[in-house]
Design a protein around this motif. Structure first.
Motif, mmCIF file in Angstrom:
data_model
loop_
_atom_site.group_PDB
_atom_site.id
_atom_site.type_symbol
_atom_site.label_atom_id
_atom_site.label_comp_id
_atom_site.label_asym_id
_atom_site.label_seq_id
_atom_site.Cartn_x
_atom_site.Cartn_y
_atom_site.Cartn_z
ATOM 1 N N PHE A 234 31.445 28.988 41.471
ATOM 2 C CA PHE A 234 32.590 28.323 40.847
ATOM 3 C C PHE A 234 32.152 27.401 39.712
ATOM 4 O O PHE A 234 32.869 27.245 38.718
ATOM 5 C CB PHE A 234 33.376 27.538 41.899
ATOM 6 C CG PHE A 234 34.216 28.407 42.788
ATOM 7 C CD1 PHE A 234 35.327 29.076 42.294
ATOM 8 C CD2 PHE A 234 33.892 28.565 44.125
ATOM 9 C CE1 PHE A 234 36.102 29.878 43.104
ATOM 10 C CE2 PHE A 234 34.661 29.369 44.949
ATOM 11 C CZ PHE A 234 35.770 30.032 44.441
ATOM 12 N N ARG A 235 30.996 26.790 39.839
ATOM 13 C CA ARG A 235 30.491 25.959 38.740
ATOM 14 C C ARG A 235 30.281 26.793 37.491
ATOM 15 O O ARG A 235 30.673 26.401 36.386
ATOM 16 C CB ARG A 235 29.167 25.308 39.153
ATOM 17 C CG ARG A 235 29.303 24.054 39.994
ATOM 18 C CD ARG A 235 27.934 23.514 40.308
ATOM 19 N NE ARG A 235 27.994 22.306 41.114
ATOM 20 C CZ ARG A 235 26.919 21.675 41.572
ATOM 21 N NH1 ARG A 235 25.717 22.154 41.320
ATOM 22 N NH2 ARG A 235 27.052 20.585 42.285
ATOM 23 N N ALA A 236 29.640 27.930 37.644
ATOM 24 C CA ALA A 236 29.397 28.798 36.495
ATOM 25 C C ALA A 236 30.708 29.290 35.891
ATOM 26 O O ALA A 236 30.863 29.339 34.661
ATOM 27 C CB ALA A 236 28.524 29.978 36.907
ATOM 28 N N ALA A 237 31.676 29.634 36.735
ATOM 29 C CA ALA A 237 32.953 30.142 36.234
ATOM 30 C C ALA A 237 33.717 29.065 35.480
ATOM 31 O O ALA A 237 34.294 29.323 34.416
ATOM 32 C CB ALA A 237 33.789 30.675 37.402
ATOM 33 N N LEU A 238 33.725 27.844 36.006
ATOM 34 C CA LEU A 238 34.468 26.765 35.356
ATOM 35 C C LEU A 238 33.759 26.241 34.113
ATOM 36 O O LEU A 238 34.387 25.579 33.278
ATOM 37 C CB LEU A 238 34.684 25.623 36.346
ATOM 38 C CG LEU A 238 35.643 25.935 37.500
ATOM 39 C CD1 LEU A 238 35.623 24.825 38.537
ATOM 40 C CD2 LEU A 238 37.067 26.122 36.977
ATOM 41 N N LEU A 239 32.471 26.527 33.976
ATOM 42 C CA LEU A 239 31.730 26.053 32.802
ATOM 43 C C LEU A 239 31.856 27.002 31.615
ATOM 44 O O LEU A 239 31.507 26.636 30.492
ATOM 45 C CB LEU A 239 30.254 25.872 33.168
ATOM 46 C CG LEU A 239 29.382 25.070 32.205
ATOM 47 C CD1 LEU A 239 29.922 23.655 32.074
ATOM 48 C CD2 LEU A 239 27.937 25.041 32.679
ATOM 49 N N GLY B 265 32.952 20.321 49.244
ATOM 50 C CA GLY B 265 33.061 20.756 50.626
ATOM 51 C C GLY B 265 32.902 22.241 50.816
ATOM 52 O O GLY B 265 33.147 22.766 51.905
ATOM 53 N N VAL B 266 32.480 22.955 49.761
ATOM 54 C CA VAL B 266 32.319 24.404 49.826
ATOM 55 C C VAL B 266 30.848 24.732 50.036
ATOM 56 O O VAL B 266 29.961 23.926 49.723
ATOM 57 C CB VAL B 266 32.866 25.061 48.532
ATOM 58 C CG1 VAL B 266 32.701 26.569 48.568
ATOM 59 C CG2 VAL B 266 34.333 24.704 48.358
ATOM 60 N N ALA B 267 30.572 25.899 50.547
ATOM 61 C CA ALA B 267 29.192 26.334 50.769
ATOM 62 C C ALA B 267 28.422 26.375 49.454
ATOM 63 O O ALA B 267 28.993 26.526 48.370
ATOM 64 C CB ALA B 267 29.181 27.714 51.429
ATOM 65 N N ALA B 268 27.111 26.246 49.551
ATOM 66 C CA ALA B 268 26.269 26.134 48.358
ATOM 67 C C ALA B 268 26.384 27.343 47.452
ATOM 68 O O ALA B 268 26.450 27.220 46.223
ATOM 69 C CB ALA B 268 24.811 25.921 48.775
ATOM 70 N N ARG B 269 26.405 28.556 48.007
ATOM 71 C CA ARG B 269 26.508 29.755 47.175
ATOM 72 C C ARG B 269 27.826 29.778 46.423
ATOM 73 O O ARG B 269 27.876 30.120 45.243
ATOM 74 C CB ARG B 269 26.371 30.996 48.049
ATOM 75 C CG ARG B 269 24.970 31.187 48.638
ATOM 76 C CD ARG B 269 24.890 32.479 49.438
ATOM 77 N NE ARG B 269 23.552 32.675 49.989
ATOM 78 C CZ ARG B 269 23.220 33.718 50.737
ATOM 79 N NH1 ARG B 269 24.131 34.660 51.022
ATOM 80 N NH2 ARG B 269 21.990 33.831 51.199
ATOM 81 N N ALA B 270 28.905 29.442 47.109
ATOM 82 C CA ALA B 270 30.215 29.425 46.449
ATOM 83 C C ALA B 270 30.268 28.352 45.377
ATOM 84 O O ALA B 270 30.884 28.545 44.324
ATOM 85 C CB ALA B 270 31.313 29.212 47.488
ATOM 86 N N GLY C 213 35.561 21.895 32.670
ATOM 87 C CA GLY C 213 34.380 22.409 33.364
ATOM 88 C C GLY C 213 33.169 21.517 33.187
ATOM 89 O O GLY C 213 32.440 21.249 34.153
ATOM 90 N N PHE C 214 32.937 21.023 31.966
ATOM 91 C CA PHE C 214 31.780 20.167 31.713
ATOM 92 C C PHE C 214 31.871 18.871 32.499
ATOM 93 O O PHE C 214 30.894 18.433 33.128
ATOM 94 C CB PHE C 214 31.675 19.881 30.217
ATOM 95 C CG PHE C 214 30.576 18.941 29.857
ATOM 96 C CD1 PHE C 214 29.253 19.351 29.906
ATOM 97 C CD2 PHE C 214 30.847 17.646 29.469
ATOM 98 C CE1 PHE C 214 28.218 18.477 29.587
ATOM 99 C CE2 PHE C 214 29.826 16.765 29.143
ATOM 100 C CZ PHE C 214 28.516 17.184 29.196
ATOM 101 N N ASN C 215 33.041 18.236 32.488
ATOM 102 C CA ASN C 215 33.205 16.989 33.233
ATOM 103 C C ASN C 215 33.109 17.228 34.732
ATOM 104 O O ASN C 215 32.597 16.387 35.476
ATOM 105 C CB ASN C 215 34.548 16.348 32.877
ATOM 106 C CG ASN C 215 34.585 15.850 31.453
ATOM 107 O OD1 ASN C 215 33.871 14.934 31.073
ATOM 108 N ND2 ASN C 215 35.431 16.449 30.636
#
Length: 317
Positions: free
Chosen positions: A131-136, A122-127, A194-196
């Motif tokens: 967050f994906r990169a940070a959690l990975l 539900g977050v904007a595409a840029r965010a 992060g991977f999951n």
């Protein structure tokens, strides 16, 4: 009166023969085999040959001549190693311990991964990309390196976490009893969440947005949409991540082996099946028995993964 003459006939070549469909298909199959040949050679060299060698070693034992003072020799004994494993309490206790621990840790890890994926959906595409990169990042860091980081944080002599706890007037321990499993589970969850989350988030992004709009028109709130629309449509990836996590837990080795350096009284040499196999092979020197244990572990892992996949698929279908 001029006479009409016929133009000279142009010599035409005979039509080329077209290859038969059977020959064309055979030629295509040969080309496909050539493309797959590097993979097949690698598969044979890294999987089939080692498994075959392990099986041949598992059918042998070390025997000493005389009263035990002479040289040892490896002799063929059939399936005696496998018979001994059936009565090996240490091996099966480590298997049961790992399964119970994995059931709790995998549930927590996948639950958190699902929650994060739903929040990011539900977050904007840029965010989302940020967050994906940070959690990975924890997944990108090698498991040994990340375990060493937590080893420092858990260390009773130099841990900054213990310093903060002592400064606050509290006394905490990371090992001993249930704390051992909590500390190990924290390391594994930190590595795999992060991977999951990436896999679950990708499945959520693939769902048609019309489903959400229809639910909102019916008056459903976001939590209701997540529970009744999103989660039921991504059960396949949840089953897949759960199966991969189960296989990984049964092969658990590096993390408890490193944490054993600061907690040898809490994590013994047969804490997991892989640690038991490692101890037998490289400390006791019984390579033949360790090879038999490896094959038994592989068979049990395959059976449990198959049962898990069939049961969860049946319940979610």
């Amino acid at each position: 009166m001029s006479t009409l003459t016929r133009p000279p006939e142009v010599a035409t070549d005979s039509p080329a023969r077209r290859p038969s469909p059977r020959r064309a298909g055979s030629r295509g199959a040969h080309k496909g085999l050539l493309f797959a040949l590097p993979f097949l050679l690698g598969f044979l060299a890294t999987y089939v040959v080692p498994i075959g060698y392990a099986f041949s070693q598992s059918l042998r034992e070390k025997k000493s001549s005389g009263l035990g003072f002479g040289p040892t020799r490896v002799v063929f004994t059939g399936f005696s190693n496998f018979a001994s494993i059936l009565g090996d309490d240490a091996f099966w206790s480590s298997m049961l311990r790992t399964l119970l621990f994995g059931a709790a840790q995998i549930t927590v890890m996948l639950g958190l991964s699902l929650l994060l994926a739903l929040l990011l959906d539900g977050v904007a595409a840029r965010a989302v990309r940020f967050f994906r990169a940070a959690l990975l990042i924890p997944y990108v860091v090698p498991a040994v390196v990340s375990t060493v980081i937590w080893l420092f944080l858990y260390s009773p002599t130099g841990s900054p976490l213990l310093d903060l706890a002592h400064g606050a007037g509290t006394d905490i321990t990371f090992f001993g009893g249930l704390n051992t499993y909590l500390s190990l589970g924290n390391v594994l969850t930190w590595q795999g969440i992060g991977f999951n989350m990436i896999l679950i988030s990708a499945s959520l992004q693939a769902l048609p947005r019309e489903l959400y709009e229809a639910a909102r028109l019916d008056g459903a709130r976001e939590w209701r949409i997540a529970w009744s629309v999103k989660i039921p449509n991504i059960t396949g990836i949840l089953v897949l991540t759960g199966m991969f996590s189960l296989i990984g837990r049964l092969q658990l080795f590096a993390e408890p082996l490193l944490l054993r350096q600061i907690a040898p009284e809490s994590i013994n040499t047969d804490f997991t099946p892989m640690m038991e196999i490692y101890d037998k092979a490289f400390k006791t020197g019984d390579y033949q028995y360790a090879a038999a244990e490896s094959l038994v572990l592989a068979v049990v892992t395959g059976i449990l993964a198959f049962v898990f996949y069939r049961v969860t698929n049946r319940k979610m279908s």
